[in-house]
Design a protein around this motif. Structure first.
Motif, PDB file in Angstrom:
ATOM      1  N   LEU A   1      -4.376 -15.398 -29.432  1.00 55.21           N
ATOM      2  CA  LEU A   1      -3.197 -14.520 -29.532  1.00 55.21           C
ATOM      3  C   LEU A   1      -1.665 -15.138 -29.522  1.00 55.21           C
ATOM      4  O   LEU A   1      -0.911 -14.976 -30.391  1.00 55.21           O
ATOM      5  N   PRO A   2      -1.478 -16.313 -28.650  1.00 55.94           N
ATOM      6  CA  PRO A   2      -0.324 -16.669 -28.473  1.00 55.94           C
ATOM      7  C   PRO A   2       0.107 -17.858 -29.671  1.00 55.94           C
ATOM      8  O   PRO A   2       1.245 -17.804 -30.297  1.00 55.94           O
ATOM      9  N   CYS A   3      -0.855 -18.166 -30.589  1.00 57.48           N
ATOM     10  CA  CYS A   3      -0.810 -18.767 -31.657  1.00 57.48           C
ATOM     11  C   CYS A   3      -0.146 -17.846 -32.778  1.00 57.48           C
ATOM     12  O   CYS A   3       0.823 -18.257 -33.568  1.00 57.48           O
TER      13      CYS A   3
ATOM     14  N   THR B   1      10.752 -29.744 -30.627  1.00 56.29           N
ATOM     15  CA  THR B   1      10.111 -28.893 -31.416  1.00 56.29           C
ATOM     16  C   THR B   1      10.776 -27.572 -30.888  1.00 56.29           C
ATOM     17  O   THR B   1      10.759 -26.645 -31.485  1.00 56.29           O
ATOM     18  N   ARG B   2      11.200 -27.476 -29.374  1.00 54.43           N
ATOM     19  CA  ARG B   2      11.647 -26.224 -29.023  1.00 54.43           C
ATOM     20  C   ARG B   2      13.041 -25.693 -29.557  1.00 54.43           C
ATOM     21  O   ARG B   2      13.373 -24.703 -30.042  1.00 54.43           O
ATOM     22  N   HIS B   3      13.618 -26.861 -29.962  1.00 56.60           N
ATOM     23  CA  HIS B   3      14.771 -26.813 -30.594  1.00 56.60           C
ATOM     24  C   HIS B   3      14.934 -26.357 -32.147  1.00 56.60           C
ATOM     25  O   HIS B   3      15.561 -25.708 -32.525  1.00 56.60           O
ATOM     26  N   LEU B   4      13.756 -27.187 -32.650  1.00 60.13           N
ATOM     27  CA  LEU B   4      13.418 -26.832 -33.858  1.00 60.13           C
ATOM     28  C   LEU B   4      13.137 -25.286 -34.305  1.00 60.13           C
ATOM     29  O   LEU B   4      13.543 -24.775 -35.322  1.00 60.13           O
ATOM     30  N   TYR B   5      12.393 -24.862 -33.442  1.00 60.63           N
ATOM     31  CA  TYR B   5      11.879 -23.494 -33.549  1.00 60.63           C
ATOM     32  C   TYR B   5      12.910 -22.540 -33.364  1.00 60.63           C
ATOM     33  O   TYR B   5      13.127 -21.552 -34.192  1.00 60.63           O
TER      34      TYR B   5
ATOM     35  N   MET C   1      -3.869 -36.261 -31.793  1.00 61.77           N
ATOM     36  CA  MET C   1      -4.180 -34.836 -32.503  1.00 61.77           C
ATOM     37  C   MET C   1      -2.914 -34.350 -32.914  1.00 61.77           C
ATOM     38  O   MET C   1      -2.975 -33.443 -33.988  1.00 61.77           O
ATOM     39  N   PHE C   2      -1.805 -34.491 -32.569  1.00 61.30           N
ATOM     40  CA  PHE C   2      -0.675 -33.998 -33.292  1.00 61.30           C
ATOM     41  C   PHE C   2      -0.200 -34.606 -34.572  1.00 61.30           C
ATOM     42  O   PHE C   2      -0.030 -33.955 -35.307  1.00 61.30           O
TER      43      PHE C   2
ATOM     44  N   ILE D   1       5.513 -28.610 -38.032  1.00 64.09           N
ATOM     45  CA  ILE D   1       6.022 -29.499 -36.820  1.00 64.09           C
ATOM     46  C   ILE D   1       5.882 -28.849 -35.420  1.00 64.09           C
ATOM     47  O   ILE D   1       5.270 -29.317 -34.504  1.00 64.09           O
ATOM     48  N   THR D   2       6.243 -27.641 -35.204  1.00 63.88           N
ATOM     49  CA  THR D   2       6.451 -27.036 -33.990  1.00 63.88           C
ATOM     50  C   THR D   2       4.928 -26.179 -33.822  1.00 63.88           C
ATOM     51  O   THR D   2       4.753 -26.420 -32.425  1.00 63.88           O
ATOM     52  N   LEU D   3       4.399 -25.805 -34.689  1.00 63.57           N
ATOM     53  CA  LEU D   3       2.965 -25.621 -34.443  1.00 63.57           C
ATOM     54  C   LEU D   3       2.070 -26.676 -34.208  1.00 63.57           C
ATOM     55  O   LEU D   3       0.931 -26.514 -33.073  1.00 63.57           O
ATOM     56  N   ALA D   4       2.102 -27.782 -34.866  1.00 64.21           N
ATOM     57  CA  ALA D   4       1.306 -28.808 -34.463  1.00 64.21           C
ATOM     58  C   ALA D   4       1.561 -29.333 -32.894  1.00 64.21           C
ATOM     59  O   ALA D   4       0.492 -29.449 -32.282  1.00 64.21           O
ATOM     60  N   ASP D   5       2.799 -29.233 -32.609  1.00 63.63           N
ATOM     61  CA  ASP D   5       2.908 -29.671 -31.179  1.00 63.63           C
ATOM     62  C   ASP D   5       2.337 -28.555 -30.011  1.00 63.63           C
ATOM     63  O   ASP D   5       1.647 -28.813 -28.938  1.00 63.63           O
ATOM     64  N   PHE D   6       2.576 -27.128 -30.467  1.00 65.77           N
ATOM     65  CA  PHE D   6       1.957 -25.998 -29.605  1.00 65.77           C
ATOM     66  C   PHE D   6       0.537 -26.101 -29.552  1.00 65.77           C
ATOM     67  O   PHE D   6       0.010 -25.955 -28.330  1.00 65.77           O
ATOM     68  N   LEU D   7      -0.208 -26.550 -30.537  1.00 59.23           N
ATOM     69  CA  LEU D   7      -1.597 -26.653 -30.804  1.00 59.23           C
ATOM     70  C   LEU D   7      -2.226 -27.806 -29.999  1.00 59.23           C
ATOM     71  O   LEU D   7      -3.082 -27.754 -29.086  1.00 59.23           O
TER      72      LEU D   7
END
Length: 397
Positions: free
Chosen positions: A162-164, A95-99, A330-331, A142-148
């Protein structure tokens, strides 16, 4: 994993309804892309078209857009199959690479992208035009789902959210610079849809959304009344508010909306018939195979055709929500909710702008409007939903 297991665990309801929507779209794109000037060059007049039966009209219609859309559908199916093959929980490692890739793609548009219809959104790859902002929707889901998912249960206060907002706000800024207001709004819909599920206080998220919407409306009102600065060009603002009174600019910003209303309002229960819609066939209705494909559908197939399409979309969204509720983690739930939020927002805004209850933002009707980047993006979204459904129980694979 054997192919038999793939086919055994597919959500055939979702596959079937998607297939019907795609076939329906090919018929309507073919009907919408036929123009009066092309018929006149062939020596055919409107009266002859009206006398022809349905088979003759389908054989005579211009097929360029249909063939291109069919190719995009095939590429979309291939992309969906590739997405299904890789277990969705494996994506979390990248996900970091995708972002970062997402930011590079959106940034490249500003550097080497070409401009069309007043916006710099496309990158030319040979004979094709690639629109990174379409694929950015999938990447942000995809990246936000992992982040959350990594912060599940931590979103209890505005400060914790705020980070979201920053996470989504960075690529959102690149999109606003193109400018692409429609995709920016899709990002916001995805963010709040996923936050509603991830937050331990969903009512707080709803309150923030309602407050933000009220603030935007208030800012626009203040600009119109007192000249307060807003980060929009005059033409963008006019497109946003013209739906409230399109007749105030009949030949300008309101023209699209007026012609769409005429097309839909004259359709009746059965419609005028394929290729017999006067607003479409006689070229009164602009960009009819993309933004205003719903207007063509309504004029030519009437209330019945509209009801069928809405039923198909309703089944699609219902299956998406069921997949979200049955996900093993949850992901997966957040992925499915993000896709449902994206598709639902597209449907709401596209149909809303066609019937003049929403601003004209240029969002296509998912799986239905003509367009390569949009079609492949939506088919990848379908592939993600199928992926989550297939792996909804750990014992299956």
């Amino acid at each position: 994993m054997g192919y038999k297991r793939y086919f055994k665990n597919l959500d055939y309801t979702l596959v079937g309804v998607t297939g019907v929507i795609l076939l329906f779209s090919l018929v309507m794109i073919g009907s919408a892309s036929t123009d009066y000037g092309w018929w006149m060059r062939l020596g055919l007049d409107v009266d002859k078209l009206q006398e022809a039966n349905i088979l003759q009209r389908l054989l005579w219609m211009k097929k360029e857009y249909v063939l291109k859309q069919f190719i995009w559908i095939l590429l979309g199916i291939a992309a969906a199959a590739a997405v299904i093959y890789i277990p969705y929980d494996d994506w979390r490692r990248y996900t970091r690479h995708l972002y970062i890739i997402n930011l590079l793609l959106l940034g490249s548009v500003l550097a080497i992208g070409h401009t069309a219809m007043g916006a710099q959104r496309w990158i030319d790859i040979g004979p094709f035009a690639f629109q990174p902002s379409e694929f950015a929707k999938i990447i942000i889901i995809i990246t936000l789902a992992d982040f959350l998912a990594k912060r599940e249960g931590q979103f209890r206060t505005i400060k914790s959210l705020l980070p979201c907002f920053i996470f989504v706000g960075v690529p959102l800024l690149f999109i606003l610079m193109q400018p692409d207001l429609g995709t920016s709004l899709v990002f916001i819909a995805i963010l709040f849809g996923m936050l509603f599920i991830a937050s331990s206080k969903p009512l707080s998220v709803t309150g923030i959304f309602a407050g933000g919407l009220a603030a935007v409306v208030g800012l626009i009102w203040s600009h119109l009344r007192f000249g307060t600065w807003i980060p929009l060009h005059d033409y963008q603002l006019k497109r946003l508010i013209i739906f409230m009174d399109p007749w105030s600019d009949i030949q300008g910003a309101g023209y699209h909306v007026i012609q769409s209303q005429i097309a839909i309002g004259s359709s009746g229960f059965w419609g005028k018939g394929l290729m017999l819609g006067t607003q479409s066939f006689l070229e009164f209705l602009p960009i009819r195979h993309t933004d205003f494909i719903f207007s063509v559908l309504a004029e030519e197939t009437g209330f019945l055709g509209v009801a069928v399409l809405l039923l198909l979309f309703g089944i699609f969204l219902y299956r998406g929500l069921r997949i979200a509720s049955e996900s093993k983690d949850m992901f997966g739930t957040l992925l499915a909710v993000g896709i449902v939020s994206m598709i639902a927002f597209h449907i709401l805004v596209n149909i809303g702008m066609a019937i003049a209850i929403m601003p004209v933002t240029g969002l296509p009707l998912p799986l239905f409007s003509y367009g390569g980047s949009s079609m492949i993006t939506n088919m990848i979204a379908v592939g993600i939903l199928l992926n989550i459904y297939m792996r909804r129980q750990k014992s299956i694979f």
